[in-house]
Design an enzyme around this catalytic site. Structure first.
Site, PDB file in Angstrom:
ATOM      1  N   ASP A   9       9.870   8.109   2.062  1.00 16.47           N
ATOM      2  CA  ASP A   9      10.022   6.651   2.035  1.00 16.47           C
ATOM      3  C   ASP A   9      11.047   6.345   0.948  1.00 16.47           C
ATOM      4  O   ASP A   9      10.778   6.532  -0.235  1.00 16.47           O
ATOM      5  CB  ASP A   9       8.659   6.008   1.737  1.00 16.47           C
ATOM      6  CG  ASP A   9       8.720   4.484   1.697  1.00 16.47           C
ATOM      7  OD1 ASP A   9       9.795   3.935   1.383  1.00 16.47           O
ATOM      8  OD2 ASP A   9       7.679   3.846   1.943  1.00 16.47           O
ATOM      9  N   TYR A  32       2.573   3.515  -1.309  1.00 13.94           N
ATOM     10  CA  TYR A  32       2.453   2.101  -0.980  1.00 13.94           C
ATOM     11  C   TYR A  32       1.046   1.874  -0.398  1.00 13.94           C
ATOM     12  O   TYR A  32       0.585   2.664   0.437  1.00 13.94           O
ATOM     13  CB  TYR A  32       3.535   1.736   0.033  1.00 13.94           C
ATOM     14  CG  TYR A  32       3.476   0.306   0.470  1.00 13.94           C
ATOM     15  CD1 TYR A  32       3.849  -0.715  -0.399  1.00 13.94           C
ATOM     16  CD2 TYR A  32       3.035  -0.037   1.734  1.00 13.94           C
ATOM     17  CE1 TYR A  32       3.779  -2.030  -0.003  1.00 13.94           C
ATOM     18  CE2 TYR A  32       2.966  -1.352   2.138  1.00 13.94           C
ATOM     19  CZ  TYR A  32       3.340  -2.344   1.265  1.00 13.94           C
ATOM     20  OH  TYR A  32       3.267  -3.647   1.645  1.00 13.94           O
ATOM     21  N   ARG A  55      13.019  -4.942  23.706  1.00 13.99           N
ATOM     22  CA  ARG A  55      12.118  -3.944  23.094  1.00 13.99           C
ATOM     23  C   ARG A  55      12.698  -2.539  23.194  1.00 13.99           C
ATOM     24  O   ARG A  55      12.318  -1.638  22.469  1.00 13.99           O
ATOM     25  CB  ARG A  55      10.703  -4.008  23.695  1.00 13.99           C
ATOM     26  CG  ARG A  55       9.722  -3.020  23.028  1.00 13.99           C
ATOM     27  CD  ARG A  55       8.244  -3.379  23.170  1.00 13.99           C
ATOM     28  NE  ARG A  55       7.926  -3.964  24.450  1.00 13.99           N
ATOM     29  CZ  ARG A  55       7.838  -3.296  25.607  1.00 13.99           C
ATOM     30  NH1 ARG A  55       7.999  -1.986  25.621  1.00 13.99           N
ATOM     31  NH2 ARG A  55       7.562  -3.923  26.718  1.00 13.99           N
ATOM     32  N   LYS A  95      12.935  -4.999   1.446  1.00 14.41           N
ATOM     33  CA  LYS A  95      13.167  -4.928   0.007  1.00 14.41           C
ATOM     34  C   LYS A  95      14.667  -4.895  -0.305  1.00 14.41           C
ATOM     35  O   LYS A  95      15.369  -5.794   0.100  1.00 14.41           O
ATOM     36  CB  LYS A  95      12.397  -3.727  -0.557  1.00 14.41           C
ATOM     37  CG  LYS A  95      10.965  -3.555   0.009  1.00 14.41           C
ATOM     38  CD  LYS A  95      10.005  -4.643  -0.424  1.00 14.41           C
ATOM     39  CE  LYS A  95       8.678  -4.640   0.330  1.00 14.41           C
ATOM     40  NZ  LYS A  95       7.929  -3.397   0.336  1.00 14.41           N
TER      41      LYS A  95
HETATM   42  C1  LIG Z   1       6.817  -2.815   1.076  1.00 15.28           C
HETATM   43  C2  LIG Z   1       6.755  -1.350   1.250  1.00 15.28           C
HETATM   44  C3  LIG Z   1       6.339  -0.779   2.454  1.00 15.28           C
HETATM   45  C4  LIG Z   1       5.860  -1.617   3.627  1.00 15.28           C
HETATM   46  O1  LIG Z   1       6.892  -2.372   4.148  1.00 15.28           O
HETATM   47  P1  LIG Z   1       6.690  -3.802   4.905  1.00 15.28           P
HETATM   48  O2  LIG Z   1       8.097  -4.193   5.206  1.00 15.28           O
HETATM   49  O3  LIG Z   1       5.996  -4.719   3.951  1.00 15.28           O
HETATM   50  O4  LIG Z   1       5.861  -3.538   6.105  1.00 15.28           O
HETATM   51  C5  LIG Z   1       6.349   0.597   2.564  1.00 15.28           C
HETATM   52  N1  LIG Z   1       6.734   1.381   1.530  1.00 15.28           N
HETATM   53  C6  LIG Z   1       7.131   0.874   0.349  1.00 15.28           C
HETATM   54  C7  LIG Z   1       7.535   1.799  -0.754  1.00 15.28           C
HETATM   55  C8  LIG Z   1       7.149  -0.503   0.166  1.00 15.28           C
HETATM   56  O5  LIG Z   1       7.524  -1.003  -1.010  1.00 15.28           O
END
Ligand SMILES: *Cc1c(COP(=O)(O)O)cnc(C)c1O
Length: 399
Positions: A186, A112, A59, A211
């Site tokens: 983000d 998101y 951790r 992603k």
């Molecule tokens: C999917 C996504 C998230 C969240 O991510 P997880 O890996 O599903 O927790 C945050 N921001 C954007 C733009 C996303 O597409």
């Protein structure tokens, strides 16, 4: 030969982050261990006191995680990075490391869905307020800033409207008001191959590495990239104490593996997307296409200023009601109806009933997310096959 850190993106995505191993394995072994043996009680004590480098407990760090952290920091142009169990783990660990009761976040209103939910419903329980504004006009940001503002947060292009926000201008406005404000971007939709927000004045980049970064749809993962001091705070407070949202060594291995091909995948995603956006724009059943690469798109000029390529994500509105939209999506043969994005497969979803169902109908309308909006994550298939699949379900709607 130049230093590895000065070599090109393609080279760094492959070579940066490799850890030393005792047998010369080309690929880092997966350090599937929860804890690490100390030579002595005294050594354990020195590691806990921060007087000696070395691993303690997964951790708090693990060589498999470290390999991806070094790669990500290099590609985003940050001093350091922390990897997390999910994108939401990255976002919540980051926010918990900054905010306290009475503080305020200013965020773009198209976010998101779970980030929106964390800010609007979650953090408000702890006395943190969030103001959601339309940042496509940065006068709105100027007017919203206050003494209490600690964080300015946005995605660009935004999910799912693809609204493009000028990172350099937004960071300048926030920092001129108060240099202590953390500007967080983000960068999930772009990845560092397409856009590097830290070079435009942002303080922190967060990712859903689920992603494009991983790119193969087989893990959920996240990351934070920033200066070394802030990353230390995220690791030793936000993650260690507040969320515990750490990435498993196995997922770290898969992420490092996926990232070795990031540039060639992004090139193909973006080229396919441009072709498909042009097809959709010319189709009589389509009312509007939201894609930064189209000259007709509002954010096109800003996109050219800060993005090296135009991305693999787009949305479009059909001249049809919600039921007709659903019926059309249900008939697709190649494109898969699913949330998530950035995978080899083309994925299509309906934000109002899926990813953005955390918004009320008033909030959806305000953020420009209509009932007829469809989001497309363009995959790596032959673009002509994707177009043929879309054409078959769209043609009947044009009659
Ligand atoms: C999917 C996504 C998230 C969240 O991510 P997880 O890996 O599903 O927790 C945050 N921001 C954007 C733009 C996303 O597409």
């Amino acid at each position: 030969m130049k230093d590895l850190k000065d070599l090109s993106f393609a080279t760094r995505q492959i070579h940066v982050g490799k850890q030393k191993n005792s047998v010369g394995a080309l690929c880092d072994p997966i350090y599937m261990t929860s804890t690490f043996a100390f030579d002595s009680v005294e050594q354990g004590g020195r590691r806990f006191a921060g007087e000696e480098d070395g691993y303690i407990y997964t951790r708090l760090g693990n060589p498999s995680q470290r390999a991806v952290e070094e790669k990500l920091a290099s590609l985003e142009g940050g001093e350091d990075a922390a990897v997390t169990a999910s994108g939401m783990g990255a976002i919540s660990s980051t926010l918990w490391s900054i905010l306290k009761q009475g503080d305020e976040i200013i965020a773009e209103e198209a976010l998101y869905g779970c980030t929106f939910s964390l800010m609007s419903h979650g953090l408000s329980e702890f006395g943190v307020t969030a103001k959601f504004i339309d940042m496509s006009s940065l006068d709105n940001l100027k007017n919203a800033l206050s003494e209490k503002t600690k964080v300015v947060y946005f995605e660009t292009p935004c999910n799912p409207t693809l609204t493009v926000i000028d990172i350099e201008e937004a960071a300048k406005i926030a920092h001129e008001y108060n240099p202590e404000i953390k500007v967080i971007v983000d960068n999930t939709f772009c990845t560092p191959y397409v856009q590097r927000p830290l070079s435009k004045g942002a303080d922190i980049v967060v990712h859903s590495a689920t992603k494009y970064l991983n790119g193969h749809g087989d893990i959920v993962a996240g990351a934070v990239i920033s200066d070394a001091e802030f990353i230390q705070k995220v690791k030793m407070f936000g993650m260690k104490d507040m969320t515990g949202s750490i990435m498993s060594p196995f997922n770290a291995f898969l992420l490092a593996r996926g990232m070795k091909t990031l540039d060639i995948r992004m090139e193909r995603h973006c080229a396919n997307a441009m072709k498909i956006a042009k097809f959709l724009e010319s189709h009589p059943a389509v009312k509007k296409v939201y894609y930064p690469g189209l000259e007709s798109f509002e954010g096109h000029k800003t996109a050219l200023k800060q993005m090296d390529l135009m991305g693999g994500m787009m949305s479009f509105e059909l001249k049809a009601d919600r039921d007709q939209v659903a019926a059309a999506l249900n008939k697709l043969q190649l494109c898969i109806v699913a949330v998530s994005l950035g995978d080899a497969e083309t994925l299509v979803e309906h934000p109002a009933s899926m990813t953005h169902s955390t918004y009320s109908s008033e909030e959806l309308a305000s953020a420009g997310i209509s009932e007829g909006l469809v989001r497309l994550s363009v995959g790596l298939e032959d673009p002509d096959d994707i177009i043929a699949d879309l054409k078959e379900v769209l043609d009947p709607l044009a009659k």
